[in-house]
Design a protein around this motif. Structure first.
Motif, PDB file in Angstrom:
ATOM      1  N   TYR A 191       0.885  -1.071  -0.047  1.00 10.16           N
ATOM      2  CA  TYR A 191      -0.143  -0.001  -0.120  1.00 10.16           C
ATOM      3  C   TYR A 191       0.783   1.247   0.024  1.00 10.16           C
ATOM      4  O   TYR A 191       0.638   2.057  -0.645  1.00 10.16           O
ATOM      5  CB  TYR A 191      -0.933  -0.040   1.351  1.00 10.16           C
ATOM      6  N   LEU A 192       1.829   1.362   0.830  1.00 15.17           N
ATOM      7  CA  LEU A 192       2.642   2.601   1.021  1.00 15.17           C
ATOM      8  C   LEU A 192       3.484   2.852  -0.245  1.00 15.17           C
ATOM      9  O   LEU A 192       3.535   3.802  -0.849  1.00 15.17           O
ATOM     10  CB  LEU A 192       3.683   2.264   2.111  1.00 15.17           C
ATOM     11  N   TRP A 193       4.085   1.656  -1.052  1.00 17.65           N
ATOM     12  CA  TRP A 193       4.889   1.935  -2.023  1.00 17.65           C
ATOM     13  C   TRP A 193       4.089   1.975  -3.452  1.00 17.65           C
ATOM     14  O   TRP A 193       4.447   2.835  -4.265  1.00 17.65           O
ATOM     15  CB  TRP A 193       5.574   0.635  -2.150  1.00 17.65           C
ATOM     16  N   ARG A 194       2.980   1.191  -3.661  1.00 11.41           N
ATOM     17  CA  ARG A 194       2.160   1.361  -4.758  1.00 11.41           C
ATOM     18  C   ARG A 194       1.256   2.258  -4.842  1.00 11.41           C
ATOM     19  O   ARG A 194       0.779   2.977  -5.890  1.00 11.41           O
ATOM     20  CB  ARG A 194       1.626  -0.006  -5.062  1.00 11.41           C
ATOM     21  N   GLU A 195       0.691   2.605  -3.665  1.00 10.40           N
ATOM     22  CA  GLU A 195      -0.582   3.679  -3.758  1.00 10.40           C
ATOM     23  C   GLU A 195      -0.290   5.192  -3.034  1.00 10.40           C
ATOM     24  O   GLU A 195      -0.292   5.966  -3.519  1.00 10.40           O
ATOM     25  CB  GLU A 195      -1.726   2.975  -3.150  1.00 10.40           C
ATOM     26  N   TYR A 196       0.175   4.934  -1.790  1.00 13.10           N
ATOM     27  CA  TYR A 196       0.263   6.240  -0.803  1.00 13.10           C
ATOM     28  C   TYR A 196       1.256   6.989  -1.414  1.00 13.10           C
ATOM     29  O   TYR A 196       1.274   8.192  -1.503  1.00 13.10           O
ATOM     30  CB  TYR A 196       0.217   5.625   0.503  1.00 13.10           C
ATOM     31  N   ARG A 197       2.385   6.220  -1.573  1.00 16.76           N
ATOM     32  CA  ARG A 197       3.877   7.130  -1.866  1.00 16.76           C
ATOM     33  C   ARG A 197       3.748   7.750  -3.410  1.00 16.76           C
ATOM     34  O   ARG A 197       3.800   8.940  -3.411  1.00 16.76           O
ATOM     35  CB  ARG A 197       5.060   5.992  -1.970  1.00 16.76           C
ATOM     36  N   PRO A 198       3.058   7.316  -4.251  1.00 13.02           N
ATOM     37  CA  PRO A 198       2.946   7.944  -5.695  1.00 13.02           C
ATOM     38  C   PRO A 198       1.829   8.992  -5.487  1.00 13.02           C
ATOM     39  O   PRO A 198       2.212   9.954  -6.141  1.00 13.02           O
ATOM     40  CB  PRO A 198       2.389   6.765  -6.593  1.00 13.02           C
TER      41      PRO A 198
END
Length: 163
Positions: free
Chosen positions: A20-27
């Motif tokens: 979630y952090l890498w693929r959704e939230y960070r972008p």
């Protein structure tokens, strides 16, 4: 020193958070930073500063999760465990005052936000390891020793509420 054991459920949860952090939230936050940066002067830009701070937090958590996921060892349930308290067990205990507690013994990464989970590193879990139903466990606490009796052990997520 944290134990590097984790249940399958806990491992899946860490992976889900990382994804979630890498693929959704960070972008999403990266887009906000780029947008705020495009506005020019960054020194007075609260959007830019706040989102850069968020990005640092995300990156820090991502680094932590990646290292932790590599370090932990998933402990799968094994039928040989039945009847005794081991990692991953749901345990119901009772003291001489009739006070009951029910919890699952899990890795230190899994206890946050759960009051029905106890870390394998906790004195309570250590005292209960390898015990069987009706065994007594003496737990060393800051206020002295406490004696608990094992009422129930299960490796399926029970509602041990059969009383």
């Amino acid at each position: 020193m944290k134990t590097n054991l984790i249940t399958r459920e806990g491992f899946d949860k860490l992976n889900k958070e990382l994804n979630y952090l890498w693929r959704e939230y960070r972008p999403e936050i990266t887009k906000k930073v780029a947008w705020a940066a495009s506005l020019g002067d960054r020194s007075d830009n609260a959007d830019y500063k706040e989102n850069k701070r968020l990005l640092r937090q995300i990156d820090s958590r991502v680094r932590f999760l990646r290292k932790r996921i590599e370090a932990v060892k998933v402990v799968e349930y094994s039928p040989q465990q039945d009847g005794k308290v081991f990692f991953g067990a749901w345990v119901e205990i009772e003291n001489d005052d009739g006070e009951k507690k029910k919890f699952k013994i899990v890795g230190p990464d899994e206890i946050y936000g759960r009051n029905d989970y106890v870390s394998i590193d906790a004195p309570m879990a250590r005292a209960l390891l390898k015990k069987e139903v009706d065994d007594e466990a003496v737990v060393k606490t800051p206020t002295g020793e406490q004696t608990w009796y094992v009422n129930n052990i299960s490796y399926q997520n029970p509602s041990l509420d059969n009383d």
